[in-house]
Design a protein around this motif. Structure first.
Motif, mmCIF file in Angstrom:
data_model
loop_
_atom_site.group_PDB
_atom_site.id
_atom_site.type_symbol
_atom_site.label_atom_id
_atom_site.label_comp_id
_atom_site.label_asym_id
_atom_site.label_seq_id
_atom_site.Cartn_x
_atom_site.Cartn_y
_atom_site.Cartn_z
ATOM 1 N N LEU A 1 3.923 -3.524 37.602
ATOM 2 C CA LEU A 1 4.661 -4.522 36.385
ATOM 3 C C LEU A 1 4.137 -4.579 35.437
ATOM 4 O O LEU A 1 2.593 -5.371 35.739
ATOM 5 C CB LEU A 1 5.650 -5.518 36.999
ATOM 6 N N THR A 2 3.862 -4.544 33.983
ATOM 7 C CA THR A 2 3.602 -4.806 32.799
ATOM 8 C C THR A 2 4.200 -5.855 32.474
ATOM 9 O O THR A 2 5.258 -6.760 32.664
ATOM 10 C CB THR A 2 3.927 -3.643 32.145
ATOM 11 N N LEU B 1 4.690 -6.233 27.666
ATOM 12 C CA LEU B 1 5.428 -5.622 26.541
ATOM 13 C C LEU B 1 6.187 -6.412 25.732
ATOM 14 O O LEU B 1 6.195 -6.002 24.459
ATOM 15 C CB LEU B 1 6.706 -6.105 28.002
ATOM 16 N N LYS B 2 5.718 -7.891 24.816
ATOM 17 C CA LYS B 2 6.262 -7.952 23.574
ATOM 18 C C LYS B 2 5.832 -7.980 22.368
ATOM 19 O O LYS B 2 5.772 -7.418 21.467
ATOM 20 C CB LYS B 2 5.645 -9.763 23.519
ATOM 21 N N ASN C 1 5.452 5.588 25.759
ATOM 22 C CA ASN C 1 4.802 5.156 27.324
ATOM 23 C C ASN C 1 4.976 3.732 27.951
ATOM 24 O O ASN C 1 5.064 3.383 28.092
ATOM 25 C CB ASN C 1 3.013 5.542 27.349
ATOM 26 N N GLN C 2 4.989 3.163 26.267
ATOM 27 C CA GLN C 2 5.545 2.022 26.310
ATOM 28 C C GLN C 2 6.834 1.583 26.438
ATOM 29 O O GLN C 2 7.400 0.222 26.388
ATOM 30 C CB GLN C 2 4.925 1.431 24.728
ATOM 31 N N PHE C 3 7.571 2.333 25.606
ATOM 32 C CA PHE C 3 9.308 2.644 25.490
ATOM 33 C C PHE C 3 9.541 2.145 27.440
ATOM 34 O O PHE C 3 10.222 1.990 27.942
ATOM 35 C CB PHE C 3 9.813 3.173 25.187
ATOM 36 N N ILE D 1 11.689 0.018 30.342
ATOM 37 C CA ILE D 1 12.830 0.457 30.873
ATOM 38 C C ILE D 1 11.898 -0.037 31.997
ATOM 39 O O ILE D 1 12.697 -0.233 33.122
ATOM 40 C CB ILE D 1 13.091 1.875 30.852
ATOM 41 N N ASP D 2 10.391 -0.036 32.801
ATOM 42 C CA ASP D 2 10.493 0.004 33.963
ATOM 43 C C ASP D 2 10.810 -1.138 34.661
ATOM 44 O O ASP D 2 10.545 -1.465 36.163
ATOM 45 C CB ASP D 2 9.063 0.924 34.366
ATOM 46 N N SER D 3 10.290 -1.880 33.831
ATOM 47 C CA SER D 3 10.741 -3.396 34.126
ATOM 48 C C SER D 3 11.238 -4.406 34.032
ATOM 49 O O SER D 3 11.685 -5.335 34.475
ATOM 50 C CB SER D 3 9.498 -3.998 32.924
#
Length: 287
Positions: free
Chosen positions: A6-7, A12-13, A25-27, A31-33
């Motif tokens: 996980l990032t 993420l912020k 990729n950042q989105f 979502i994956d987080s």
């Protein structure tokens, strides 16, 4: 994002700081987080969560339904700060005791919503329901076969502790059991709030201040009487006398001692009496 990695939240912020344009990729990282409501927890995740719960003072119901077949009981738990919680209790013979955490904050009101199934009883078999609201406050009922069903809306009583055990099992009494009634008239001649309750084999009632009618069983036609009162602030003891109301004769008496508080003052036992009167008054001369 690398699988299962996980990032970090702080990273993420940074994707969404003023003036930046997050990439696809950042989105995806964001979502994956997150956890979707349809995601199924792995066994490892569930074990970690349960271990964490063990260190939190959560209120819970724990129940065991042993050898009750297809009997199911739905109960509704109500608190002042959460929506009603519906819990379905089923046969737990193979699982043992089941623990169900409660949402919201105490006090809780617990009522039966619906009872279904459970039609495989023999002539002298009954379902025995028992639950405990405090260390000295246990209630029981028999139902099924020729006995009345426990009605929808049956109120278990108010739960203030951190847990309530509920136990239901099939019991062969070896006798046909019928309901008998005793009328109880309660008169409190003091200014101290006093509650009474009646208890018998496989039957027990909630604490009350109003007159009541028991529905205990003819195989055990006796009643134990208990009182709940706080006398810590007074210097006079109280005596609760029990009378046969038909004959106006005394049966038993219980004493509630000044300077003490109990939720199970012993009041004595009466047998095979259909109408009793309880009168509580101060003891004037205690010497």
């Amino acid at each position: 994002m690398e699988e299962n990695k996980l990032t970090p939240r702080d990273q993420l912020k940074t994707y969404f700081e003023t003036g930046k344009h997050p990439t696809q990729n950042q989105f995806s990282d964001l979502i994956d987080s997150l956890r979707h409501k349809e995601d199924v927890q792995t066994k490892k995740e569930m074990m970690i969560f349960l271990n964490q719960m063990a260190y939190i003072d959560n209120t819970f119901i724990y129940y065991s339904l042993n050898n009750v077949g297809d009997l199911e009981i739905q109960i509704v738990v109500t608190s002042s700060d959460e929506e009603d919680q519906v819990i379905t209790m089923r046969d737990s013979t193979k699982m043992g005791t089941v623990r169900q955490y409660l949402l919201g904050s105490a006090p809780y009101t617990i009522k039966i919503k619906k009872i279904t199934g459970g039609g495989d009883l023999k002539g002298t078999e009954y379902y025995s329901l028992g639950y405990q609201l405090s260390a000295s406050y246990y209630i029981r009922r028999l139902f099924g076969n020729n006995l009345p069903a426990i009605p929808d809306g049956y109120d278990f009583g108010e739960l203030n502790n951190y847990n309530i055990p509920i136990e239901i099992h099939k019991e062969d009494i070896q006798h046909k059991v019928s309901v008998v009634n005793t009328n109880i008239k309660f008169i409190n001649k003091t200014e101290i709030p006093i509650q009474y309750r009646a208890y018998s084999q496989y039957w027990g009632d909630k604490y009350k201040t109003e007159d009541s009618v028991t529905d205990h069983y003819d195989v055990w036609d006796f009643l134990y009487l208990y009182y709940n009162a706080d006398l810590r602030e007074i210097n006079q003891s109280i005596q609760c006398n029990v009378y046969d109301a038909d004959l106006d004769t005394p049966l038993v008496a219980g004493v509630l001692y000044a300077g003490q508080s109990q939720d199970a003052w012993w009041g004595g036992q009466v047998e095979k009496v259909r109408n009793i009167r309880i009168e509580c008054n101060y003891i004037i001369n205690e010497n």
